[in-house]
Design a protein around this motif. Sequence first.
Motif, short mmCIF file in Angstrom:
data_model
loop_
_atom_site.label_atom_id
_atom_site.label_comp_id
_atom_site.label_asym_id
_atom_site.label_seq_id
_atom_site.Cartn_x
_atom_site.Cartn_y
_atom_site.Cartn_z
N VAL A 1 6.80 14.29 1.08
CA VAL A 1 8.16 14.73 2.01
C VAL A 1 9.26 13.51 2.83
CG1 VAL A 1 8.07 17.28 1.09
CG2 VAL A 1 7.70 16.43 3.37
N VAL A 2 8.67 13.14 3.37
CA VAL A 2 8.56 12.18 3.97
C VAL A 2 7.99 10.42 4.42
CG1 VAL A 2 7.71 13.06 6.55
CG2 VAL A 2 10.09 12.06 6.91
N ALA A 3 8.70 9.73 4.70
CA ALA A 3 8.10 7.91 4.78
C ALA A 3 8.49 8.23 6.62
CB ALA A 3 8.18 7.52 4.01
N PHE A 4 7.67 7.35 7.20
CA PHE A 4 7.58 6.65 8.68
C PHE A 4 7.70 6.04 8.50
CE2 PHE A 4 6.13 6.80 12.91
CZ PHE A 4 7.14 7.59 13.05
N ILE A 5 7.75 4.15 8.32
CA ILE A 5 7.82 3.34 8.28
C ILE A 5 8.35 2.51 9.37
CG2 ILE A 5 8.69 0.89 6.27
CD1 ILE A 5 10.15 3.17 4.99
N GLU A 6 7.75 1.61 9.57
CA GLU A 6 7.96 0.24 10.74
C GLU A 6 8.12 -0.66 10.11
OE1 GLU A 6 7.47 -2.47 12.96
OE2 GLU A 6 6.72 -0.76 14.14
N TYR A 7 9.33 -0.98 10.89
CA TYR A 7 10.64 -2.37 10.75
C TYR A 7 9.30 -3.28 10.19
CZ TYR A 7 15.04 -4.34 10.83
OH TYR A 7 15.85 -5.57 10.53
N ASN B 1 15.59 4.50 -2.99
CA ASN B 1 16.80 4.19 -4.61
C ASN B 1 15.51 5.10 -5.63
OD1 ASN B 1 18.44 2.91 -3.85
ND2 ASN B 1 17.47 1.07 -4.28
N ARG B 2 14.22 4.64 -5.29
CA ARG B 2 13.14 5.32 -6.22
C ARG B 2 12.79 7.50 -6.44
NH1 ARG B 2 8.23 2.00 -7.40
NH2 ARG B 2 8.02 2.75 -9.01
N TRP B 3 12.67 7.33 -5.15
CA TRP B 3 12.55 8.36 -4.39
C TRP B 3 13.45 9.28 -3.86
CZ3 TRP B 3 8.66 4.53 -3.76
CH2 TRP B 3 8.43 4.73 -5.77
N PRO B 4 14.69 10.10 -4.53
CA PRO B 4 16.11 10.06 -3.32
C PRO B 4 15.66 11.35 -2.51
CG PRO B 4 16.24 10.43 -6.08
CD PRO B 4 14.60 9.73 -5.70
N THR B 5 14.58 12.01 -2.56
CA THR B 5 14.53 13.81 -2.52
C THR B 5 13.70 13.41 -0.71
OG1 THR B 5 12.56 13.89 -3.58
CG2 THR B 5 14.95 15.16 -4.13
N LEU B 6 13.13 11.90 -0.30
CA LEU B 6 12.14 11.72 0.40
C LEU B 6 13.44 11.34 1.77
CD1 LEU B 6 9.98 11.62 -1.12
CD2 LEU B 6 8.72 9.40 0.05
N GLU B 7 12.98 11.88 2.56
CA GLU B 7 13.43 11.70 3.77
C GLU B 7 12.56 10.28 4.50
OE1 GLU B 7 15.91 13.05 4.41
OE2 GLU B 7 15.68 15.23 4.08
N ILE B 8 13.48 9.93 5.52
CA ILE B 8 13.35 7.82 5.50
C ILE B 8 13.56 8.39 7.29
CG2 ILE B 8 13.16 6.19 5.86
CD1 ILE B 8 14.61 6.38 2.75
N ILE B 9 12.46 7.74 8.24
CA ILE B 9 12.22 7.39 9.34
C ILE B 9 11.81 6.26 9.74
CG2 ILE B 9 11.51 8.65 11.72
CD1 ILE B 9 11.21 10.73 10.72
N VAL B 10 12.50 4.98 10.47
CA VAL B 10 12.06 3.21 10.58
C VAL B 10 12.28 3.59 12.30
CG1 VAL B 10 12.60 1.62 10.41
CG2 VAL B 10 13.62 2.84 8.23
N VAL B 11 11.05 3.37 12.60
CA VAL B 11 11.03 3.03 13.91
C VAL B 11 10.90 1.72 13.77
CG1 VAL B 11 9.90 5.29 14.30
CG2 VAL B 11 8.23 3.38 13.71
N GLU C 1 0.53 -1.30 0.10
CA GLU C 1 -0.16 -0.17 -0.45
C GLU C 1 0.98 1.27 -0.16
OE1 GLU C 1 -4.12 2.05 2.64
OE2 GLU C 1 -2.87 0.01 3.21
N ALA C 2 2.07 1.18 0.60
CA ALA C 2 2.81 2.26 0.90
C ALA C 2 3.85 2.64 -0.90
CB ALA C 2 4.27 2.20 1.79
N VAL C 3 3.64 1.01 -1.39
CA VAL C 3 4.27 2.18 -2.65
C VAL C 3 3.41 2.54 -3.51
CG1 VAL C 3 5.70 1.22 -4.64
CG2 VAL C 3 6.88 0.23 -2.64
#
Length: 139
Positions: free
Chosen positions: A55-61, A78-88, A43-45
């Motif tokens: 602008v940011v993806a907040f992702i559960e591990y 790789n596909r959206w290099p400008t997005l910031e990523i936070i993994v929890v 669903e996220a993809v």
Amino acid sequence: MSATGSSRPLVLVVEDEPMIMLGAVQLFEAAGFEALVAFSSDEAVAHLESRPGIVVAFIEYDVPGALNGPALAETVRNRWPTLEIIVVSRPRAGEIPDLPLGARYFEKPYTSSEINRALDELGLTGTIPRARINLPPRG
């Protein structure tokens, strides 16, 4: 302006636990974001492919779907290099998550002040946010 017509930046929250999802959405909305939710990596993809302005993806591990959290984070980088990523994640005894360059990692229970500090450091909040654009996906 986000794809929904709002002037608030758009965050994608990827979490399969409804109560944790609700808390994350409230945290981001309080920080001035508009939240888009996904309960799986698939669903996220789909959201990322169809919704410019994130602008940011907040992702559960441990998110369910074809990709786990680290693989989803790598796909986002790789596909959206400008997005910031936070993994929890829940605490992972002795395990150091292998995440893409620039991704932030927080163990649950994270605090709103930790996430807000990360958003400030990334230039996504505050009085002078960085200019950002969600480029079309690569590949």
